[in-house]
Design a protein around this motif. Sequence first.
Motif, PDB file in Angstrom:
ATOM      1  N   GLU A  41      88.071  39.993  65.903  1.00 45.86           N
ATOM      2  CA  GLU A  41      87.460  38.574  65.825  1.00 45.86           C
ATOM      3  C   GLU A  41      86.688  37.942  67.179  1.00 45.86           C
ATOM      4  O   GLU A  41      85.435  37.514  66.928  1.00 45.86           O
ATOM      5  CB  GLU A  41      88.478  37.402  65.437  1.00 45.86           C
ATOM      6  CG  GLU A  41      88.888  37.853  64.074  1.00 45.86           C
ATOM      7  CD  GLU A  41      90.059  38.875  64.134  1.00 45.86           C
ATOM      8  OE1 GLU A  41      90.350  39.294  65.182  1.00 45.86           O
ATOM      9  OE2 GLU A  41      90.690  39.107  63.009  1.00 45.86           O
ATOM     10  N   ILE A  44      83.353  40.059  67.849  1.00 44.00           N
ATOM     11  CA  ILE A  44      82.170  39.765  66.726  1.00 44.00           C
ATOM     12  C   ILE A  44      81.827  38.388  67.445  1.00 44.00           C
ATOM     13  O   ILE A  44      80.545  38.099  67.398  1.00 44.00           O
ATOM     14  CB  ILE A  44      82.731  39.975  65.605  1.00 44.00           C
ATOM     15  CG1 ILE A  44      82.900  41.346  65.110  1.00 44.00           C
ATOM     16  CG2 ILE A  44      81.492  39.260  64.646  1.00 44.00           C
ATOM     17  CD1 ILE A  44      81.963  42.291  65.280  1.00 44.00           C
ATOM     18  N   PHE A  45      82.674  37.620  67.674  1.00 44.34           N
ATOM     19  CA  PHE A  45      82.296  36.261  68.027  1.00 44.34           C
ATOM     20  C   PHE A  45      81.378  36.238  69.288  1.00 44.34           C
ATOM     21  O   PHE A  45      80.547  35.408  69.294  1.00 44.34           O
ATOM     22  CB  PHE A  45      83.514  35.457  68.277  1.00 44.34           C
ATOM     23  CG  PHE A  45      83.272  34.020  68.705  1.00 44.34           C
ATOM     24  CD1 PHE A  45      82.732  32.960  68.028  1.00 44.34           C
ATOM     25  CD2 PHE A  45      83.399  33.524  70.028  1.00 44.34           C
ATOM     26  CE1 PHE A  45      82.513  31.741  68.270  1.00 44.34           C
ATOM     27  CE2 PHE A  45      83.193  32.288  70.573  1.00 44.34           C
ATOM     28  CZ  PHE A  45      82.844  31.429  69.606  1.00 44.34           C
ATOM     29  N   LEU A  48      77.991  37.276  68.299  1.00 42.32           N
ATOM     30  CA  LEU A  48      77.339  35.845  67.430  1.00 42.32           C
ATOM     31  C   LEU A  48      76.687  35.172  68.625  1.00 42.32           C
ATOM     32  O   LEU A  48      75.655  34.508  68.553  1.00 42.32           O
ATOM     33  CB  LEU A  48      78.222  35.234  66.715  1.00 42.32           C
ATOM     34  CG  LEU A  48      77.823  33.968  66.180  1.00 42.32           C
ATOM     35  CD1 LEU A  48      76.620  33.905  65.428  1.00 42.32           C
ATOM     36  CD2 LEU A  48      79.046  33.106  65.399  1.00 42.32           C
ATOM     37  N   LEU A  80      79.635  32.804  53.499  1.00 46.49           N
ATOM     38  CA  LEU A  80      81.077  32.639  53.864  1.00 46.49           C
ATOM     39  C   LEU A  80      82.123  32.750  52.767  1.00 46.49           C
ATOM     40  O   LEU A  80      83.136  33.315  52.772  1.00 46.49           O
ATOM     41  CB  LEU A  80      81.179  31.367  54.617  1.00 46.49           C
ATOM     42  CG  LEU A  80      82.712  31.173  55.622  1.00 46.49           C
ATOM     43  CD1 LEU A  80      82.141  30.438  56.850  1.00 46.49           C
ATOM     44  CD2 LEU A  80      83.484  30.634  54.872  1.00 46.49           C
ATOM     45  N   GLY A 287      83.175  41.972  60.449  1.00 46.17           N
ATOM     46  CA  GLY A 287      84.331  41.133  60.664  1.00 46.17           C
ATOM     47  C   GLY A 287      85.652  41.685  61.076  1.00 46.17           C
ATOM     48  O   GLY A 287      86.663  41.192  61.553  1.00 46.17           O
ATOM     49  N   TRP A 299      89.152  35.363  58.993  1.00 48.91           N
ATOM     50  CA  TRP A 299      88.494  34.515  60.052  1.00 48.91           C
ATOM     51  C   TRP A 299      87.294  35.583  60.455  1.00 48.91           C
ATOM     52  O   TRP A 299      86.498  35.170  60.646  1.00 48.91           O
ATOM     53  CB  TRP A 299      89.453  34.290  61.362  1.00 48.91           C
ATOM     54  CG  TRP A 299      90.763  33.488  60.398  1.00 48.91           C
ATOM     55  CD1 TRP A 299      91.971  34.239  60.740  1.00 48.91           C
ATOM     56  CD2 TRP A 299      90.928  32.242  60.346  1.00 48.91           C
ATOM     57  NE1 TRP A 299      92.822  33.328  60.084  1.00 48.91           N
ATOM     58  CE2 TRP A 299      92.344  32.180  59.951  1.00 48.91           C
ATOM     59  CE3 TRP A 299      89.882  31.354  60.086  1.00 48.91           C
ATOM     60  CZ2 TRP A 299      92.892  30.916  59.602  1.00 48.91           C
ATOM     61  CZ3 TRP A 299      90.547  30.143  59.558  1.00 48.91           C
ATOM     62  CH2 TRP A 299      91.889  29.934  59.110  1.00 48.91           C
ATOM     63  N   GLY A 300      87.633  36.941  60.728  1.00 48.38           N
ATOM     64  CA  GLY A 300      86.904  37.886  61.267  1.00 48.38           C
ATOM     65  C   GLY A 300      85.667  38.002  60.243  1.00 48.38           C
ATOM     66  O   GLY A 300      84.653  38.173  60.437  1.00 48.38           O
ATOM     67  N   ILE A 303      83.273  34.996  60.690  1.00 46.78           N
ATOM     68  CA  ILE A 303      82.420  35.218  61.911  1.00 46.78           C
ATOM     69  C   ILE A 303      81.334  36.163  61.531  1.00 46.78           C
ATOM     70  O   ILE A 303      80.298  36.039  61.815  1.00 46.78           O
ATOM     71  CB  ILE A 303      83.259  35.644  62.924  1.00 46.78           C
ATOM     72  CG1 ILE A 303      84.249  34.470  63.385  1.00 46.78           C
ATOM     73  CG2 ILE A 303      82.392  35.893  64.123  1.00 46.78           C
ATOM     74  CD1 ILE A 303      85.337  34.821  64.475  1.00 46.78           C
ATOM     75  N   PHE A 306      78.693  34.563  59.465  1.00 42.88           N
ATOM     76  CA  PHE A 306      77.680  33.674  60.562  1.00 42.88           C
ATOM     77  C   PHE A 306      76.720  34.780  61.333  1.00 42.88           C
ATOM     78  O   PHE A 306      75.740  34.424  61.429  1.00 42.88           O
ATOM     79  CB  PHE A 306      78.781  32.955  61.498  1.00 42.88           C
ATOM     80  CG  PHE A 306      78.950  31.541  60.969  1.00 42.88           C
ATOM     81  CD1 PHE A 306      78.096  30.545  61.298  1.00 42.88           C
ATOM     82  CD2 PHE A 306      79.844  31.329  60.070  1.00 42.88           C
ATOM     83  CE1 PHE A 306      78.379  29.218  60.880  1.00 42.88           C
ATOM     84  CE2 PHE A 306      80.108  29.914  59.817  1.00 42.88           C
ATOM     85  CZ  PHE A 306      79.467  28.918  59.885  1.00 42.88           C
ATOM     86  N   LEU A 307      77.417  35.702  61.670  1.00 45.97           N
ATOM     87  CA  LEU A 307      76.579  36.883  62.676  1.00 45.97           C
ATOM     88  C   LEU A 307      75.428  37.243  61.721  1.00 45.97           C
ATOM     89  O   LEU A 307      74.318  37.349  62.395  1.00 45.97           O
ATOM     90  CB  LEU A 307      77.347  37.854  63.026  1.00 45.97           C
ATOM     91  CG  LEU A 307      76.908  38.923  63.820  1.00 45.97           C
ATOM     92  CD1 LEU A 307      76.244  38.312  65.005  1.00 45.97           C
ATOM     93  CD2 LEU A 307      77.653  40.024  64.319  1.00 45.97           C
ATOM     94  N   THR A 310      72.931  34.548  61.073  1.00 42.06           N
ATOM     95  CA  THR A 310      72.277  34.035  62.338  1.00 42.06           C
ATOM     96  C   THR A 310      71.186  35.200  62.589  1.00 42.06           C
ATOM     97  O   THR A 310      69.991  34.850  63.159  1.00 42.06           O
ATOM     98  CB  THR A 310      73.209  33.883  63.353  1.00 42.06           C
ATOM     99  OG1 THR A 310      74.221  32.742  62.899  1.00 42.06           O
ATOM    100  CG2 THR A 310      72.747  33.491  64.685  1.00 42.06           C
TER     101      THR A 310
END
Length: 358
Positions: A41, A44-45, A48, A80, A287, A299-300, A303, A306-307, A310
């Motif tokens: 996580e 990957i964050f 991002l 998501l 993730g 959670w992963g 993210i 989102f990645l 984005t």
Amino acid sequence: MSQPLRHDEGAEASTSEALLVEPSRLSRGRRVLGVVLRSRELSIFLVLVAVVVAATARNSGFLFSADGWRNFLLNPSILLLLAVGQATVIITRNVDLSVGSVMALTAYLTGRLFIDVPGIPVVVVFAAGLAAGALLGLVNGVLVSLARVPSLVITLGTLYAYRGIMLTWAGSERINAGDLPAGFLALANRSVLTVPVLTLVALAVLAVVGYYLYTARGGRELYAIGSDPDAALLYGLGVRRRVMAAFVLSGALAGLAGVVYTARYGTVSSSVGSGFELQAVAAVVIGGVAIFGGSGTVWGAAIGAFLLVTINRALPSLGIADFWQRAVWGALILGAIVLDRVLAARQARRLVRARDVA
């Protein structure tokens, strides 16, 4: 007077000391890198963050503007929701390829409810979308659990079946923003402390599902089933019931995503949701959720969603052609799978060494 150590005791002590000293021999940079790689996580964050920083450095309006910040938070909300449901299914060592078609059906259902039942409360429409999605997910769960057919085959079939129902129902008709009540469309523009309401809905779902998987017995059983379905069955876990529940959850969240899609864009056509099932799987794998089940977190997956979204926004602002957007997605998926295999092999070697020492 102290007694001398036996040979085996001395060897064991020296081995223990070596294990204790080993990490301190690594440089600080290598230790930090090890922590980042072990926490999927976090890694990957950080990717991002790097994408956002690069895009913002090229165009400050990418993030530091009212529309930029809003789009950054709002655009990933649909993916998501799909990724959270997909992650729950993949954790059980299954996959749901029908989520895009389920999302399309519930998106069109949302529009039809507002047209055919004037004055219907928005809350009822959200509930109807959840219920319709859960019912379609239940069909997948029953077929996978009771018929004992691989989920890849079942959900590939329902992907086309649900899409066929959508095409037959909608035909060439299109739901337009003028057919929807202003209060419903306003959800896409409302914010709480600069966070869009639809994003808050997605984050609330993420928090509830993540907390359940992490703390509840049923959530931990999903991981046990994904790690070894046969062992879980012998242990007495309700494998069929849990797998069925995972598909119901995935369908329900896909249904919710359909309602959110309609509120976000205001128009629904027969092509809604095409390709979203693969995007959801990609977000989950990137993730850190193991494609073979048993590990990873929602959670992963969030993210990862989102990645991916984005990246779609960032690459054009960096002057990169559309073709390379898909190439980057593929590279991220391959990198995630390779990293997962490398970390799993390293963990297996550590367990073997620890067992030999013991």
